[in-house]
Design an enzyme around this catalytic site. Structure first.
Site, PDB file in Angstrom:
ATOM      1  N   LEU A   1     -25.864  -8.233   2.206  1.00 26.60           N
ATOM      2  CA  LEU A   1     -24.550  -8.066   2.840  1.00 26.60           C
ATOM      3  C   LEU A   1     -23.759  -6.920   2.194  1.00 26.60           C
ATOM      4  O   LEU A   1     -22.829  -6.384   2.793  1.00 26.60           O
ATOM      5  CB  LEU A   1     -23.768  -9.388   2.729  1.00 26.60           C
ATOM      6  CG  LEU A   1     -22.635  -9.668   3.682  1.00 26.60           C
ATOM      7  CD1 LEU A   1     -23.041  -9.453   5.136  1.00 26.60           C
ATOM      8  CD2 LEU A   1     -22.123 -11.096   3.511  1.00 26.60           C
ATOM      9  N   GLY A   2     -24.156  -6.543   0.975  1.00 26.90           N
ATOM     10  CA  GLY A   2     -23.524  -5.403   0.312  1.00 26.90           C
ATOM     11  C   GLY A   2     -22.172  -5.754  -0.317  1.00 26.90           C
ATOM     12  O   GLY A   2     -21.672  -6.861  -0.166  1.00 26.90           O
TER      13      GLY A   2
ATOM     14  N   THR B   1     -17.872  -5.067   6.798  1.00 30.34           N
ATOM     15  CA  THR B   1     -19.135  -5.490   7.404  1.00 30.34           C
ATOM     16  C   THR B   1     -18.923  -5.842   8.870  1.00 30.34           C
ATOM     17  O   THR B   1     -17.911  -6.465   9.217  1.00 30.34           O
ATOM     18  CB  THR B   1     -19.707  -6.721   6.655  1.00 30.34           C
ATOM     19  OG1 THR B   1     -19.689  -6.446   5.257  1.00 30.34           O
ATOM     20  CG2 THR B   1     -21.126  -7.007   7.070  1.00 30.34           C
TER      21      THR B   1
ATOM     22  N   CYS C   1      -8.859  -1.647  22.204  1.00 31.77           N
ATOM     23  CA  CYS C   1      -8.274  -0.435  21.605  1.00 31.77           C
ATOM     24  C   CYS C   1      -9.288   0.140  20.618  1.00 31.77           C
ATOM     25  O   CYS C   1      -9.045   0.266  19.432  1.00 31.77           O
ATOM     26  CB  CYS C   1      -6.958  -0.784  20.919  1.00 31.77           C
ATOM     27  SG  CYS C   1      -5.951   0.670  20.603  1.00 31.77           S
TER      28      CYS C   1
ATOM     29  N   TYR D   1      -4.054  -8.333   2.438  1.00 32.35           N
ATOM     30  CA  TYR D   1      -4.668  -8.581   3.738  1.00 32.35           C
ATOM     31  C   TYR D   1      -5.283  -9.985   3.798  1.00 32.35           C
ATOM     32  O   TYR D   1      -5.007 -10.766   4.713  1.00 32.35           O
ATOM     33  CB  TYR D   1      -5.750  -7.529   4.061  1.00 32.35           C
ATOM     34  CG  TYR D   1      -6.541  -7.980   5.255  1.00 32.35           C
ATOM     35  CD1 TYR D   1      -6.033  -7.807   6.532  1.00 32.35           C
ATOM     36  CD2 TYR D   1      -7.743  -8.673   5.108  1.00 32.35           C
ATOM     37  CE1 TYR D   1      -6.706  -8.303   7.643  1.00 32.35           C
ATOM     38  CE2 TYR D   1      -8.423  -9.165   6.205  1.00 32.35           C
ATOM     39  CZ  TYR D   1      -7.903  -8.971   7.466  1.00 32.35           C
ATOM     40  OH  TYR D   1      -8.553  -9.480   8.552  1.00 32.35           O
TER      41      TYR D   1
ATOM     42  N   ASP E   1      -5.876  -4.890   9.352  1.00 34.36           N
ATOM     43  CA  ASP E   1      -7.238  -4.473   9.002  1.00 34.36           C
ATOM     44  C   ASP E   1      -7.544  -3.170   9.754  1.00 34.36           C
ATOM     45  O   ASP E   1      -6.635  -2.581  10.367  1.00 34.36           O
ATOM     46  CB  ASP E   1      -8.264  -5.584   9.317  1.00 34.36           C
ATOM     47  CG  ASP E   1      -8.421  -5.814  10.818  1.00 34.36           C
ATOM     48  OD1 ASP E   1      -7.649  -5.221  11.615  1.00 34.36           O
ATOM     49  OD2 ASP E   1      -9.325  -6.576  11.211  1.00 34.36           O
TER      50      ASP E   1
ATOM     51  N   GLU F   1     -13.243 -14.107   6.389  1.00 36.48           N
ATOM     52  CA  GLU F   1     -12.430 -12.908   6.188  1.00 36.48           C
ATOM     53  C   GLU F   1     -13.001 -12.016   5.079  1.00 36.48           C
ATOM     54  O   GLU F   1     -12.986 -10.796   5.186  1.00 36.48           O
ATOM     55  CB  GLU F   1     -10.983 -13.295   5.854  1.00 36.48           C
ATOM     56  CG  GLU F   1     -10.188 -13.764   7.061  1.00 36.48           C
ATOM     57  CD  GLU F   1     -10.105 -12.692   8.150  1.00 36.48           C
ATOM     58  OE1 GLU F   1     -10.124 -11.493   7.829  1.00 36.48           O
ATOM     59  OE2 GLU F   1     -10.048 -13.072   9.339  1.00 36.48           O
TER      60      GLU F   1
ATOM     61  N   CYS G   1      -5.931  -3.211  28.786  1.00 39.65           N
ATOM     62  CA  CYS G   1      -5.044  -3.596  27.678  1.00 39.65           C
ATOM     63  C   CYS G   1      -3.788  -4.311  28.194  1.00 39.65           C
ATOM     64  O   CYS G   1      -3.097  -3.799  29.075  1.00 39.65           O
ATOM     65  CB  CYS G   1      -4.636  -2.352  26.893  1.00 39.65           C
ATOM     66  SG  CYS G   1      -3.524  -2.729  25.532  1.00 39.65           S
TER      67      CYS G   1
HETATM   68 FE1  SF4 Z   1      -4.646   0.832  22.617  1.00 40.30          FE
HETATM   69 FE2  SF4 Z   1      -3.603  -0.592  24.572  1.00 40.30          FE
HETATM   70 FE3  SF4 Z   1      -2.332   1.569  23.694  1.00 40.30          FE
HETATM   71 FE4  SF4 Z   1      -4.584   1.830  25.109  1.00 40.30          FE
HETATM   72  S1  SF4 Z   1      -2.689   0.992  25.816  1.00 40.30           S
HETATM   73  S2  SF4 Z   1      -4.066   2.901  23.216  1.00 40.30           S
HETATM   74  S3  SF4 Z   1      -5.758   0.045  24.399  1.00 40.30           S
HETATM   75  S4  SF4 Z   1      -2.743  -0.287  22.531  1.00 40.30           S
END
Ligand code: SF4
Length: 358
Positions: free
Chosen positions: A89-90, A52, A202, A129, A147, A46, A212
């Site tokens: 890796l920075g 990165t 997404c 996080y 994230d 993590e 999705c």
């Molecule tokens: Fe993102 Fe799924 Fe909504 Fe499309 S449908 S914008 S992939 S969450």
């Protein structure tokens, strides 16, 4: 879309969480830290994944775990050892925090990564996080995580118009993530599913909504706003700058480097360079620049730097107390902590020499 009632909202979250968990079981990528869900490995992965890309992290992760297989091995290491493995890796503050946190875990938790959120938050470099990621992924605790991938997904899923990076958007997203993870049957599976869905489906700039699992519940999809959300914040302009580097060689072909501190890349080996705010500087007049050997560009945080690499000679020898200098052969680079621009310069010189000989 009509404003959902509390029970419709809860039902929507339950259904979405279930679909995301199922999708993750079917589509998850095989990653080394998913083999055992060892808390130490989850923590290291993590931290590495912050700022990165996954492809870059994979090689570094294996080398790091091979060199420091557990908390005790990491806690016993020197800062130079850790920075050497981290070189390239920075964001080197992450490596220093890892070392400090490992020592804290050794001294206060008997070498076991703590399983409660509050103890995790007290470790150096562990924010909301990272503590949430370790709690949920390693210990299956219902803690939210947001994230970059999850932030993009939630902005679309909830139809949020506040710009990325704004406090209002973050507050809304963390609230949604918390409610969603509480509706999941396994926080470990759900949170990784959210991150994976954000990374693979997404995506930025355009999501693949036909793939999705939660498109039926997505506000942006229903309203045709998937290309407009999330709203981007106005980006910080990259600051251009130029920095000369000086290649001074000894009779064995080794290159003069200096372990130095500055606002960035503290206590790593650098090439002598022209004075600058970025690296602290070493008086330019101490070197007599000769032929320009090569030039390259490199970005460090928001600075876009053109490095001009000159063959050079020392004018008056090395100044007393001017830092810790060392003669380093190109093949020894891997054994010392060094930032990426040094590697680029040295590799560029080696390639140029090979071409000249061919
Ligand atoms: Fe993102 Fe799924 Fe909504 Fe499309 S449908 S914008 S992939 S969450």
């Amino acid at each position: 879309m009509p404003r959902p009632t509390a029970s419709r909202k809860a039902q929507r979250y339950h259904s979405a969480a279930e679909l995301i968990e199922r999708w993750f079981h079917e589509r998850q990528r095989s990653l080394p830290w998913r083999e055992r869900y060892d808390p130490y490995e989850i923590w290291i992965s993590e931290v590495m994944l912050q700022q990165t890309r996954m492809e870059v992290v994979l090689g570094y992760f294996s080398r790091f775990i091979e060199r420091f297989p557990d908390v005790m091995a990491l806690a016993a290491a020197s800062e130079g050892d850790v920075l050497t493995v981290w070189s390239g890796l920075g964001y080197y503050r992450r490596a220093r925090f890892l070392l400090q946190a490992a020592r804290q875990i050794r001294d206060q938790h008997g070498g076991m990564v703590p399983n409660d959120f509050d103890s995790l938050r007290k470790l150096p470099g562990v924010g909301r996080y990272t503590a949430g990621a370790i709690s949920s992924i390693a210990f299956d605790e219902p803690r939210p995580i947001v994230d970059g991938n999850v932030a993009r997904l939630l902005a679309r899923f909830e139809g949020l118009h506040d710009p990325l990076g704004s406090t209002a958007l973050a507050a809304h997203e963390w609230r949604s993530a918390e409610q969603l993870v509480r509706c999941s049957s396994s926080p470990r599976v759900f949170n990784q599913g959210m991150m994976e869905l954000g990374a693979l489906v997404c995506r930025a700039p355009l999501p693949a909504c036909s793939e999705c699992p939660v498109s039926h519940f997505c506000v942006a999809f229903a309203k045709g706003l998937t290309g407009e959300l999330p709203v981007r914040k106005t980006g910080k302009e990259a600051v251009p700058m130029a920095l000369p580097l000086f290649i001074v060689r000894d009779e064995r072909g080794r290159i003069l480097m200096r372990k130095q501190s500055g606002p960035l890349m503290d206590a790593m080996y650098h090439l002598p360079h022209g004075s600058s705010d970025l690296l602290g500087g070493y008086a330019k007049s101490s070197f007599r620049a000769g032929e320009l050997l090569l030039s390259f560009r490199h970005t460090i945080t928001h600075r876009r730097i053109r490095f001009d690499v000159f063959a050079a000679t020392l004018v008056d020898g090395l100044a007393e107390g001017a830092g810790e200098f060392a003669w380093i052969a190109p093949e020894e680079l891997e054994s010392i902590p060094h930032p990426s621009y040094v590697r680029k310069a040295v590799e560029g010189l080696v390639t140029k020499a090979c071409r000249a000989r061919a």
